[in-house]
Design an enzyme around this catalytic site. Structure first.
Site, PDB file in Angstrom:
ATOM      1  N   HIS A  25       0.766  -1.315   0.018  1.00 19.86           N
ATOM      2  CA  HIS A  25      -0.015   0.088   0.034  1.00 19.86           C
ATOM      3  C   HIS A  25       0.967   1.331  -0.150  1.00 19.86           C
ATOM      4  O   HIS A  25       1.950   1.168   0.653  1.00 19.86           O
ATOM      5  CB  HIS A  25      -0.865  -0.126   1.347  1.00 19.86           C
ATOM      6  CG  HIS A  25      -1.913   0.868   1.594  1.00 19.86           C
ATOM      7  ND1 HIS A  25      -1.563   2.224   1.746  1.00 19.86           N
ATOM      8  CD2 HIS A  25      -3.334   0.878   1.185  1.00 19.86           C
ATOM      9  CE1 HIS A  25      -2.821   2.945   1.743  1.00 19.86           C
ATOM     10  NE2 HIS A  25      -3.729   2.076   1.475  1.00 19.86           N
TER      11      HIS A  25
ATOM     12  N   GLN B 183      -4.398  -5.041   7.276  1.00 19.46           N
ATOM     13  CA  GLN B 183      -5.574  -5.953   6.647  1.00 19.46           C
ATOM     14  C   GLN B 183      -5.501  -7.373   7.581  1.00 19.46           C
ATOM     15  O   GLN B 183      -6.415  -8.015   7.037  1.00 19.46           O
ATOM     16  CB  GLN B 183      -5.210  -6.082   5.167  1.00 19.46           C
ATOM     17  CG  GLN B 183      -5.473  -4.972   4.387  1.00 19.46           C
ATOM     18  CD  GLN B 183      -7.139  -4.425   4.464  1.00 19.46           C
ATOM     19  OE1 GLN B 183      -7.913  -5.120   5.010  1.00 19.46           O
ATOM     20  NE2 GLN B 183      -7.186  -3.138   4.014  1.00 19.46           N
TER      21      GLN B 183
ATOM     22  N   LYS C 231     -10.698  -0.249  10.201  1.00 21.25           N
ATOM     23  CA  LYS C 231     -10.781  -1.479   9.363  1.00 21.25           C
ATOM     24  C   LYS C 231     -11.251  -2.609  10.216  1.00 21.25           C
ATOM     25  O   LYS C 231     -11.303  -3.607   9.626  1.00 21.25           O
ATOM     26  CB  LYS C 231      -9.424  -1.595   8.653  1.00 21.25           C
ATOM     27  CG  LYS C 231      -9.178  -0.625   7.541  1.00 21.25           C
ATOM     28  CD  LYS C 231      -7.852  -1.033   6.739  1.00 21.25           C
ATOM     29  CE  LYS C 231      -7.245   0.159   6.123  1.00 21.25           C
ATOM     30  NZ  LYS C 231      -7.919   0.723   4.810  1.00 21.25           N
TER      31      LYS C 231
ATOM     32  N   CYS D   9      -4.738   2.408  -3.835  1.00 22.34           N
ATOM     33  CA  CYS D   9      -3.535   2.798  -3.228  1.00 22.34           C
ATOM     34  C   CYS D   9      -2.279   1.982  -3.224  1.00 22.34           C
ATOM     35  O   CYS D   9      -1.553   1.718  -2.403  1.00 22.34           O
ATOM     36  CB  CYS D   9      -3.835   3.050  -1.641  1.00 22.34           C
ATOM     37  SG  CYS D   9      -4.870   4.460  -1.246  1.00 22.34           S
TER      38      CYS D   9
HETATM   39  C1  LIG Z   1      -2.357  -2.856   3.487  1.00 21.10           C
HETATM   40  C2  LIG Z   1      -2.743  -1.332   4.193  1.00 21.10           C
HETATM   41  N1  LIG Z   1      -1.990  -0.876   4.492  1.00 21.10           N
HETATM   42  C3  LIG Z   1      -2.116   0.519   4.997  1.00 21.10           C
HETATM   43  C4  LIG Z   1      -3.440   1.090   4.835  1.00 21.10           C
HETATM   44  C5  LIG Z   1      -3.413   2.548   5.436  1.00 21.10           C
HETATM   45  O1  LIG Z   1      -4.364   2.621   6.395  1.00 21.10           O
HETATM   46  P1  LIG Z   1      -4.935   3.863   6.982  1.00 21.10           P
HETATM   47  O2  LIG Z   1      -5.420   4.749   5.648  1.00 21.10           O
HETATM   48  O3  LIG Z   1      -5.895   3.428   7.920  1.00 21.10           O
HETATM   49  O4  LIG Z   1      -3.849   4.613   7.604  1.00 21.10           O
HETATM   50  C6  LIG Z   1      -4.354   0.229   4.231  1.00 21.10           C
HETATM   51  C7  LIG Z   1      -5.547   0.828   4.126  1.00 21.10           C
HETATM   52  O5  LIG Z   1      -6.387   1.063   3.185  1.00 21.10           O
HETATM   53  C8  LIG Z   1      -4.091  -0.909   3.687  1.00 21.10           C
HETATM   54  O6  LIG Z   1      -4.990  -1.553   3.371  1.00 21.10           O
END
Ligand SMILES: Cc1ncc(COP(=O)(O)O)c(C=O)c1O
Lengths: 135, 409
Positions: free
Chosen positions: B125, B205, B228, B367
């Site tokens: 991500h 996740q 999440k 993302c």
């Molecule tokens: C694998 C992973 N890492 C990091 C994030 C980032 O999460 P947040 O936007 O809550 O910081 C996400 C969110 O989509 C994700 O799926």
């Protein structure tokens, strides 16, 4: 239901009348929407009287952006470049005949931004170009 | 093990009962982006504001004490949920993204130097990619990437080779938010440690969907977000090994993170408050604790098993649709995420038409632009599943996808 995907949008997406490219051309410009990767290039030929004689677009993207490009080019044939400078968001919305939320609006308006950036000879397609022509 | 009754669970989530258009009920298949919230979480925050609102660690009056006790109890719950017996190793942040930025800015700035090697992966991500790119730019680090195979797994052979470069840091996602791949985190951490690297796991996740223990993984840092995992937005967590956190400089300066302040200097507070500057999202942290209580009461193994059944069934049914391809379909272990493309139909169009049928899916690059580049597609559509989704919802998805295909054929 499915009113966003009116017959005309699907039709222009599947069977565009103005897909292709023009070489040589008088005006060419391309850009993309980095958010979704939609990419469009527009080429125009302009007659001695300053009016558009031929137009073509190429690229890839969703049905809304591609249909918007096709409908837009169809509408500018025979228009003077100065008229194109005055096209706005409302003109595109009228062509498409649908209501769009903020995310999909960006898809629909990408072709107009590119067309106007090309006509103005700008280096970049910005959101300012969606309002009444100035600058 | 508790018996799992999805109809009963759905009643705990008020939002699942809404219509997105008159007569078109919501089918929420976007929990990977953010999960819906049970009443117990909503109530915990509401109750906090009605009965316990005060600033934490900053007063001796009734409300300040009460708020502090609730906030710290929540920290202990979240720490225990991920298998840590030391609440001070659990730092509240805004989200997983901030947790990773904290490690990059504090640990990374202090302990990484020019030409040090940092190993990441192609499936990250952006939040486990960009902070390291920024640090690499500043410090002159060398970033290396574990490739993703066509099946959707990390290429462990290349990882082994990269480890010969003696990396200082290895950071990777426990579960991919696009492919659904569950990476063999325990084995990867063990290998990284043998090579002398500090390890960071992006658990955004994984922690929401199956049982994760920092003790069992033996990880140094782990990041995740409350939103999440049935909790509120605005709060997340960083787990850090105490020895490492102790040596790290503070991340942000301000109130709460200090022990003493003089005009020209300060001494930092002890863990975990050293990293929690300013008045925090107290209600949200308390909601986070309630979310963890809710998940624990059902049991993470029960949830994981149910989701596994759902996603297997979804993949089998979705594959019957002409032109549909699932990304990472053959990954060795996968969770409740199905990203897919439909030949000749843009993901935005897919998502929009599904939306008209009440179905919420994500469309775009989720993302993870480099991962989409790796598979040579600009974007995909993604359906993701959680404990409150049902087999009927999957059937509705499949029927609606068939409609999409028909419209464009
Ligand atoms: C694998 C992973 N890492 C990091 C994030 C980032 O999460 P947040 O936007 O809550 O910081 C996400 C969110 O989509 C994700 O799926």
């Amino acid at each position: 239901m499915d009113d966003l995907y009116r017959e005309v949008i699907i039709e222009h997406y599947k069977n565009p009348g103005y897909r292709g490219s023009l070489d040589p051309n008088d005006i060419t410009f391309e850009d993309e929407n980095p958010l979704c990767g939609d990419h469009i290039k527009i080429d125009l030929r302009i007659g001695d009287n300053g009016k558009v004689t031929e137009a073509a677009f190429d690229g890839h993207g969703c049905a809304i952006s591609q249909a918007s490009a096709d409908l837009l080019l169809e509408s500018v044939i025979g228009k003077h470049v100065d008229e194109i400078k005055h096209l706005t968001k409302t003109d595109v919305m009228d062509l498409l005949g649908i209501e769009l939320g903020p995310v999909r609006l960006k898809c629909a308006l990408l072709p107009l931004k590119i067309l106007k950036a090309g006509v103005y000879g700008l280096g970049e397609a910005t959101d300012d170009l969606l309002e009444e022509g100035q600058s | 093990m508790t018996t799992f009754n999805v109809d009963k669970i759905r009643q705990d989530f008020p939002i699942l009962g809404i219509d997105v258009n008159p007569g078109v009920p919501l089918v929420y298949l976007d929990s990977t982006a953010t999960a819906q919230k049970p009443i117990s979480v909503i109530d915990a925050m509401d109750d906090y504001y009605r009965t316990s609102n005060g600033n934490i660690h900053r007063g001796v009056h009734y409300l300040a004490e009460r708020a502090t006790a609730l906030y710290e109890a929540s920290r202990a719950k979240v720490a225990a949920f991920i298998g840590s017996d030391k609440p001070k190793e659990l730092i509240f942040t805004r989200n997983a993204t901030e947790s990773i930025n904290l490690v990059a800015n504090s640990w990374g700035r202090a302990f990484l130097a020019k030409d040090d090697v940092v190993i990441l992966t192609e499936m990250e991500h952006h939040s486990n990619l960009v902070p390291w790119q920024m640090l690499a730019e500043e410090k002159g680090l060398r970033l290396e990437f574990i490739p993703v195979t066509d099946d959707g797994d990390l290429d462990q052979m290349v990882f082994d080779q990269l480890l010969e470069q003696k990396p200082k840091l290895v950071a990777f996602a426990h579960m991919s938010n696009v492919l659904g791949t569950i990476n063999p985190a325990k084995a990867m951490i063990a290998k990284a440690k043998r090579a002398g690297a500090v390890t960071v796991v992006d658990a955004a996740q994984s922690v929401p969907h199956f049982s994760v223990s920092v003790k069992d993984l033996d990880v140094d840092f782990m990041a995740f977000s409350a939103h999440k995992m049935l909790g509120p937005t605005g709060v997340g967590a960083l787990y850090g090994r105490e020895e490492l956190l102790d040596k790290m400089p503070p991340y942000m300066g301000g109130g709460d993170m200090i022990r003493k302040v003089y005009l020209r200097s300060f001494t930092p507070n002890e863990l975990p408050w050293k990293f929690e500057a300013g008045t925090f999202c107290i209600a949200e942290a308390i909601g986070f604790g309630a979310a963890v209580d809710y998940l624990s009461a059902i049991g993470m193994d029960t949830i994981a098993e149910y989701e596994h059944k759902l996603v297997q069934s979804a993949m089998i049914k979705m594959k019957t649709i002409p032109g549909l391809e699932i990304m990472g379909e053959k990954a060795a272990h996968r969770g409740g995420v199905v990203s897919f493309t439909l030949q000749g139909i843009h993901p935005h169009d897919v998502a929009q038409i599904l939306d008209q049928n009440g179905i919420a899916v994500r469309a775009g690059h989720h993302c993870a632009m480099p991962l989409h580049d790796r598979f040579k597609i600009p974007a995909s559509s993604r359906a993701s599943f959680y404990l409150y989704n049902t087999e009927e919802e999957i059937n509705h998805l499949v029927i609606s996808l068939q409609k999409v295909v028909k419209m464009f054929s």
